[in-house]
Write a protein that holds these residues in place. Structure first.
Motif, short mmCIF file in Angstrom:
data_model
loop_
_atom_site.label_atom_id
_atom_site.label_comp_id
_atom_site.label_asym_id
_atom_site.label_seq_id
_atom_site.Cartn_x
_atom_site.Cartn_y
_atom_site.Cartn_z
N ASP A 615 123.21 46.13 -40.12
CA ASP A 615 123.66 45.00 -40.71
C ASP A 615 124.94 45.20 -41.90
OD1 ASP A 615 122.49 43.97 -38.85
OD2 ASP A 615 121.01 42.84 -40.35
N ALA A 616 124.93 46.25 -42.46
CA ALA A 616 125.91 46.47 -43.51
C ALA A 616 126.94 46.87 -43.22
CB ALA A 616 125.30 48.21 -43.92
N GLU A 617 127.69 46.53 -42.03
CA GLU A 617 128.89 46.77 -41.60
C GLU A 617 129.17 45.40 -42.02
OE1 GLU A 617 131.93 47.26 -37.36
OE2 GLU A 617 130.18 47.87 -37.51
N LEU A 618 129.24 44.55 -41.53
CA LEU A 618 129.00 43.57 -42.34
C LEU A 618 128.84 42.86 -43.15
CD1 LEU A 618 130.08 40.19 -41.42
CD2 LEU A 618 127.64 39.49 -40.40
N GLU A 619 127.35 42.87 -43.99
CA GLU A 619 127.09 42.03 -44.81
C GLU A 619 127.73 42.55 -46.23
OE1 GLU A 619 125.17 39.31 -45.55
OE2 GLU A 619 124.39 39.13 -43.14
N GLU A 620 127.96 44.12 -46.10
CA GLU A 620 128.96 45.01 -47.96
C GLU A 620 129.65 44.89 -47.17
OE1 GLU A 620 127.04 48.83 -48.20
OE2 GLU A 620 125.14 48.18 -48.29
N SER A 621 131.00 43.76 -45.40
CA SER A 621 131.97 44.20 -46.07
C SER A 621 132.67 42.89 -46.52
CB SER A 621 132.27 44.52 -44.50
OG SER A 621 132.40 46.15 -44.19
N VAL A 622 131.92 41.16 -46.04
CA VAL A 622 132.56 40.21 -46.95
C VAL A 622 132.49 39.73 -48.10
CG1 VAL A 622 131.39 39.35 -44.63
CG2 VAL A 622 130.26 39.39 -46.76
N PRO A 623 133.99 39.51 -48.29
CA PRO A 623 133.98 39.67 -50.43
C PRO A 623 132.78 39.00 -50.95
CG PRO A 623 136.34 38.32 -48.65
CD PRO A 623 134.70 38.39 -47.91
N VAL A 624 133.44 39.57 -51.83
CA VAL A 624 131.80 38.96 -52.74
C VAL A 624 132.07 37.33 -53.61
CG1 VAL A 624 130.47 39.51 -55.03
CG2 VAL A 624 131.14 41.46 -53.62
#
Length: 682
Positions: A615-624
């Motif tokens: 899931d990191a590919e999505l969760e760590e790529s969406v803006p903070v």
């Protein structure tokens, strides 16, 4: 001259050179010293203590960023160390550098050295402690089991961080062989995980169920079985089970063999579930709870009962919350109120002495400036939105900032976020006046973890009485908000978890901050893992218990899944999921991941969860996202409007699934291969 060295020789894995290890004179001197050491009681104790000592520092599970940056995932960040980036020398590394994968092959590599030195230390102990006649036979058995646990735990730390790693031969190497002959390749992920699991079973047989106070941080049977469950769960997860993506195809040993299994094996989930059940069946652990508090002392507010529920409000824990204080039950777990001796939920911990960057140091960076804190560790809007309302419903506007992302379609609430502010401290407890209604009526774990704008910090050790019960705002110009230095929260949202009502950094010596025990493995994690593993099953399996005494029937049984989820939610004061959620594997998986995100926040779990789930590919790529921190109090509506935080990076590349192996190790061990995306030494 013995053909094989009794002590383990870690060629290319430790900090000692190859030539030193292959020198025969060195071997005989070392052998002579071992006899002296292991016939001396104090020196034998010191040898095992040194093996334990390698578990600290960068080998900790939970600590501050310069030891364990993995605590700072997509839900928690740090704003200091923005400029000082010297991770290649084991120093500081900015949050952006960490989350961009911009570090190099030398960053945070003390883990590798510490683990393999610890493996060596523990193995030598196991092979030689029988020399010592000062111990009773049963003490020898326990000491060997401790050393076996420590050794297997080092392998677990390595596997989690680096992926498949070399397993060192049990009896060492033939010192007559050449360096190239003793070079050791990486074993597959499954081989590593199964080795850790088998070693933990052997250790568990000889470890006690509980420890006395003076040895409370030594491993128990439960600690061994819980680590086994972790290793098996990770091996069952999508990254390592049936993964045939480009990254997995590139992760090879020196002979071109795949190190991540391309064939999916559902039975791995059944084995992981059974391993969790083994811990549950010990009947040693339970979730920590406190009773109802009827007196409001400020730092320890009177219990705020969750909204009435026809079932749970009338049932005692674990079937309901009628007899507990959900807020304090969760808060006290982490802030030093409950010691490891009195915590029935703590399965394994290193205690309070985990190295230079402890949980205590996290707290120093979380505390606002009014408590002389650094005011730099904060929370993302994503984490704020993850917490439920006190009714168990989603918060209005949840993840609305990600409405354009297709993968978030099941996790977006399109209702507008609440507007307006509290006018007093009575209508929306525990909120004080002038707090955004976005933070009203949230679940107890929210108030135990989130330092929202206008939250009250109790700060009982502050010498100035006016600061002991202080409401802190993060508006620009307010002292704790945006400033021209590094000491402000980039999202305008702080972290309350781990902070004790008595904590303050007054005098800048940390003496007034309560020490906290590291929650390396706690029972709530095992319960959630059990539910997760069961959810992935489509058929029934017969799996033997760890000791072979009985067999479990493991299948996707909603009632068994409730045993994992329901107690966690009852302790939190939020209703259990409805039956349709339990009956739908896809919906339950989303809920389970969110439950882990909430319950295990800031415990170093989610960084690895996102990777094993892929899931990191999505969760760590969406803006903070966070609050609009450039706004002053006169612009408070704008302040509370979620905006992307431009100075907090969000990106992910496949090379970040596993940490790079440093060049020195690749030079020493010619059969060692690098993780995909990272460089070799040539």
């Amino acid at each position: 001259m013995k053909k094989y060295i009794l002590l383990i020789i870690i060629i290319g894995f430790g900090t000692t050179s190859c030539s030193d290890y292959l020198d025969s004179e060195y071997i005989f001197k070392d052998r002579e010293s071992l006899e002296k050491i292991f016939t001396d009681y104090d020196k034998t104790e010191q040898w095992l203590a040194r093996a334990y000592s390698f578990l600290t520092g960068q080998c900790c599970d939970v600590g501050s960023k310069r030891n364990t940056p993995f605590v700072f995932d997509d839900c928690m960040y740090y704003g200091d160390d923005d400029v000082t980036i010297d991770a290649s020398k084991g120093g500081n590394m900015s949050y952006n550098k960490f989350h961009e994968g911009g570090y190099d092959e030398g960053a945070f590599q003390d883990t590798w050295d510490r683990c393999y030195n610890g493996i060596r230390q523990a193995t030598i102990f196991m092979q030689n402690v029988d020399m010592n006649d000062k111990y009773k036979p049963e003490e020898i058995v326990d000491l060997k089991a401790q050393a076996r646990f420590v050794r297997a735990y080092f392998y677990w730390i390595l596997l989690r961080k680096y992926g498949p790693i070399p397993l060192v031969p049990e009896n060492g190497f033939n010192y007559n062989d050449s360096y190239d002959d003793v070079a050791t390749p990486r074993s597959s992920y499954d081989v590593c995980a199964n080795y850790i699991a088998s070693e933990m079973v052997i250790a568990a047989k000889d470890l006690p169920l509980t420890r006395e106070q003076l040895s409370i941080n030594r491993p128990t049977r439960g600690a061994a079985l819980a680590t086994r469950a972790l290793a098996l769960l990770y091996a069952a997860s999508p990254l390592t089970n049936g993964n045939n993506d480009e990254y997995a195809q590139q992760l090879l040993d020196d002979k071109g063999n795949r190190l991540l299994s391309p064939e999916y094996d559902e039975s791995k989930w059944a084995k992981a579930a059974a391993a969790c059940k083994d811990v549950m069946e010990l009947n040693v652990y339970k979730l920590y709870t406190t009773g109802i508090n009827t007196v409001n002392t400020g730092a320890f507010p009177a219990t705020i009962a969750p909204p009435h529920h026809d079932v749970y409000s009338n049932e005692d824990f674990p079937n309901g919350w009628a007899n507990i204080d959900p807020y304090e039950s969760y808060r006290a777990l982490f802030n030093g109120t409950v010691s490891s001796v009195d915590n029935p939920e703590l399965i394994f911990t290193r205690g309070q002495n985990i190295g230079g960057e402890r949980i205590k140091d996290m707290v120093i960076h979380q505390l606002p400036s009014v408590a002389k804190g650094w005011n730099t560790h904060g929370m993302t809007q994503k984490q704020v939105d993850a917490y439920y309302m006190n009714t168990g419903d989603d918060c209005p506007g949840m993840n609305s900032q990600y409405a354009g992302y297709q993968a978030y379609k099941d996790r977006v609430d399109n209702r507008p976020r609440p507007v307006g502010y509290t006018s007093n401290a009575q209508d929306y407890k525990p909120l004080s006046a002038n707090v955004s209604l976005q933070y009203a009526n949230r679940e107890p774990r929210f108030y135990a973890s989130v330092a929202f704008n206008g939250a009250r910090w109790y700060l009982g050790n502050e010498s100035q009485q006016a600061n002991q019960n202080k409401q802190v705002f993060y508006y620009r110009g307010g002292g704790n908000g945006y400033s021209n230095n590094m000491f402000w929260l980039r999202t305008g949202i702080g972290v309350m978890k781990y902070v004790n009502p008595s904590d303050t950094y007054e005098n800048s010596d940390g003496a007034k901050i309560i020490d906290k025990d590291e929650p390396a493995i706690r029972y709530a994690d095992i319960l959630l893992m059990y539910a997760e593993a069961l959810n992935e099953l489509t058929t029934s399996y017969e799996v033997s218990s760890w000791d072979g005494i009985k067999a479990y029937t493991i299948n996707r049984d909603p009632e068994e899944m409730r045993k994992g989820i329901k107690p966690v939610r009852m302790r939190a004061g939020v209703p259990d999921y409805d039956t349709p959620i339990y009956d739908n594997p896809a919906k339950f998986r989303i809920k389970l991941k969110r439950e882990r995100q909430i319950e295990l926040f800031a415990e170093g779990k989610r960084y690895y969860d996102l990777r094993r789930w892929k899931d990191a590919e999505l969760e760590e790529s969406v803006p903070v996202y966070g609050c609009y921190t450039f706004m002053t109090e006169s612009q408070k509506d704008l302040f509370h409007t979620p905006v992307p935080i431009s100075n907090l990076s969000a990106t992910f590349s496949s090379k970040m699934y596993f940490w790079p192996i440093k060049h020195d190790e690749l030079k020493r061990n010619k059969r060692l291969t690098q993780n995909p995306g990272w460089t070799y030494n040539d």
